[in-house]
Design an enzyme around this catalytic site. Sequence first.
Site, short mmCIF file in Angstrom:
data_model
loop_
_atom_site.label_atom_id
_atom_site.label_comp_id
_atom_site.label_asym_id
_atom_site.label_seq_id
_atom_site.Cartn_x
_atom_site.Cartn_y
_atom_site.Cartn_z
N HIS A 113 -65.10 12.59 -25.38
CA HIS A 113 -63.87 11.79 -25.35
C HIS A 113 -62.66 12.63 -25.79
O HIS A 113 -61.57 12.10 -25.94
CB HIS A 113 -63.99 10.57 -26.28
CG HIS A 113 -65.03 9.58 -25.83
ND1 HIS A 113 -65.07 9.09 -24.54
CD2 HIS A 113 -66.05 8.99 -26.49
CE1 HIS A 113 -66.09 8.23 -24.45
NE2 HIS A 113 -66.69 8.15 -25.60
N PHE A 168 -74.86 -4.27 -14.13
CA PHE A 168 -74.52 -4.67 -15.50
C PHE A 168 -75.76 -5.20 -16.22
O PHE A 168 -76.02 -4.83 -17.37
CB PHE A 168 -73.40 -5.72 -15.48
CG PHE A 168 -72.96 -6.12 -16.86
CD1 PHE A 168 -72.16 -5.27 -17.61
CD2 PHE A 168 -73.34 -7.33 -17.40
CE1 PHE A 168 -71.76 -5.62 -18.91
CE2 PHE A 168 -72.94 -7.69 -18.69
CZ PHE A 168 -72.15 -6.84 -19.43
N GLU A 169 -76.53 -6.04 -15.56
CA GLU A 169 -77.71 -6.63 -16.19
C GLU A 169 -78.73 -5.56 -16.59
O GLU A 169 -79.25 -5.58 -17.70
CB GLU A 169 -78.38 -7.66 -15.26
CG GLU A 169 -77.67 -9.01 -15.23
CD GLU A 169 -77.37 -9.56 -16.63
OE1 GLU A 169 -78.30 -9.58 -17.46
OE2 GLU A 169 -76.22 -9.96 -16.89
N TRP A 228 -71.57 4.06 -18.35
CA TRP A 228 -71.92 3.64 -16.98
C TRP A 228 -71.79 4.83 -16.03
O TRP A 228 -72.71 5.18 -15.28
CB TRP A 228 -70.98 2.51 -16.60
CG TRP A 228 -71.29 1.74 -15.36
CD1 TRP A 228 -72.49 1.67 -14.70
CD2 TRP A 228 -70.37 0.92 -14.63
NE1 TRP A 228 -72.37 0.84 -13.62
CE2 TRP A 228 -71.08 0.37 -13.55
CE3 TRP A 228 -69.02 0.59 -14.79
CZ2 TRP A 228 -70.48 -0.49 -12.63
CZ3 TRP A 228 -68.43 -0.27 -13.88
CH2 TRP A 228 -69.15 -0.81 -12.81
P1 A3P Z 1 -66.31 -4.21 -21.89
O1 A3P Z 1 -66.23 -4.08 -23.38
O2 A3P Z 1 -65.00 -4.60 -21.27
O3 A3P Z 1 -67.42 -5.10 -21.46
P2 A3P Z 1 -67.76 3.12 -22.64
O4 A3P Z 1 -69.14 3.34 -22.19
O5 A3P Z 1 -66.80 4.16 -22.17
O6 A3P Z 1 -67.68 2.89 -24.12
O7 A3P Z 1 -67.23 1.79 -21.92
C1 A3P Z 1 -67.77 0.55 -22.26
C2 A3P Z 1 -67.34 -0.50 -21.26
O8 A3P Z 1 -68.06 -0.30 -20.03
C3 A3P Z 1 -67.68 -1.90 -21.75
O9 A3P Z 1 -66.62 -2.76 -21.29
C4 A3P Z 1 -68.99 -2.15 -21.02
O10 A3P Z 1 -69.36 -3.50 -20.89
C5 A3P Z 1 -68.68 -1.52 -19.67
N1 A3P Z 1 -69.90 -1.30 -18.88
C6 A3P Z 1 -71.02 -0.63 -19.24
N2 A3P Z 1 -71.96 -0.69 -18.26
C7 A3P Z 1 -71.41 -1.43 -17.27
C8 A3P Z 1 -71.89 -1.86 -15.99
N3 A3P Z 1 -73.11 -1.55 -15.56
N4 A3P Z 1 -71.05 -2.60 -15.23
C9 A3P Z 1 -69.81 -2.92 -15.65
N5 A3P Z 1 -69.31 -2.54 -16.85
C10 A3P Z 1 -70.10 -1.81 -17.65
#
Ligand code: A3P
Length: 310
Positions: free
Chosen positions: A114, A233-234, A50
């Site tokens: 990471h 998110f969507e 994100w």
């Molecule tokens: P969840 O598993 O709690 O839903 P990374 O990209 O570092 O692997 O992190 C993944 C997390 O970021 C996931 O959390 C994912 O759903 C969340 N995420 C990705 N895009 C998002 C958005 N637009 N809004 C909120 N959360 C988001």
Amino acid sequence: GLASGGLIEVNPGKVLIPPKFKSYAQRIIDMEVRPDDVWLVSYPRTGSTWTQEMVWLIGNDLDFQGAKMLQQLRAPVLELTALLGNDTSGVIKLIGETVEIVESMPSPRFIKTHLPLELLPKQLDVVKPKIVYVCRNPKDMCVSYYHYCRLMHDLHGSFNDFCELFINDMVPMGPIWNHIMGFWNRRNDPNVLFLRYEELKKDLKSVVLRCAKFLNKELNEEEVQAVLHHLSFESMKNNPAVNLEPVLEYRKTALLNQMTEDKVTCMQAPSFIRKGVTGDWANHMNPEIAARFDEWIKTNLEGTGLNFQV
Ligand code: A3P
């Protein structure tokens, strides 16, 4: 899957890392850093995809067309030893060694990792490119990481077992506090932007504006709204350039011959962009584990000034 990871000694402690990475470790430490690089550093499952999407879009003057390419090609994850990409016909295939690809990318490069500070290029401290660091409440990270490891690493232990590994620094990229503090201690450096997932959730617009300022970009209200829409998110969940679905599809096909029932079950885990909320830990952790996490978090945050409330 997790147990097959290797341990790399850093000072202090050890980092659990995929064994294949070991042959790249020194090359990454010695890697040339460029002043116009933009680095995104984070522990896994902190909202880094994100955040990376925000940084890449703003850094590339809202190139929504260019953003249709897989994010991992626009901003490769340094320690993924082999990179997947689409060829001209859109077919996903292995395109080469990540470090080599990053070394030959044109400037300005957007690089994601990471790795903890100790395993990053020494030149970061000398050249001082822009670095965005993002972190998240470890209780939510743990839940998110558990689902991710089921999806990507064929983990089939219980959530409670995973919590034990997490709290004992035995998940890939552990230990976690050393990772966060490496950058929290540099949060006031002019080339560092330190963010928390909880801030993005609470007020994405103000984070977008901070990010634009950090990258020396001006955004008008219409542009800000376009970025916010892209980052919702969507939109992210349905965006194949960031939701990893094409990559998972490739993995499924590639693994088809060696599929065991366990693997099939694991790959039915929730999607990569899963739920996107704060506080989901309360739906997974029993009170005893939650209390242990609270104590662990409190001990490690004591005196640092960092918290995950917004
Ligand atoms: P969840 O598993 O709690 O839903 P990374 O990209 O570092 O692997 O992190 C993944 C997390 O970021 C996931 O959390 C994912 O759903 C969340 N995420 C990705 N895009 C998002 C958005 N637009 N809004 C909120 N959360 C988001």
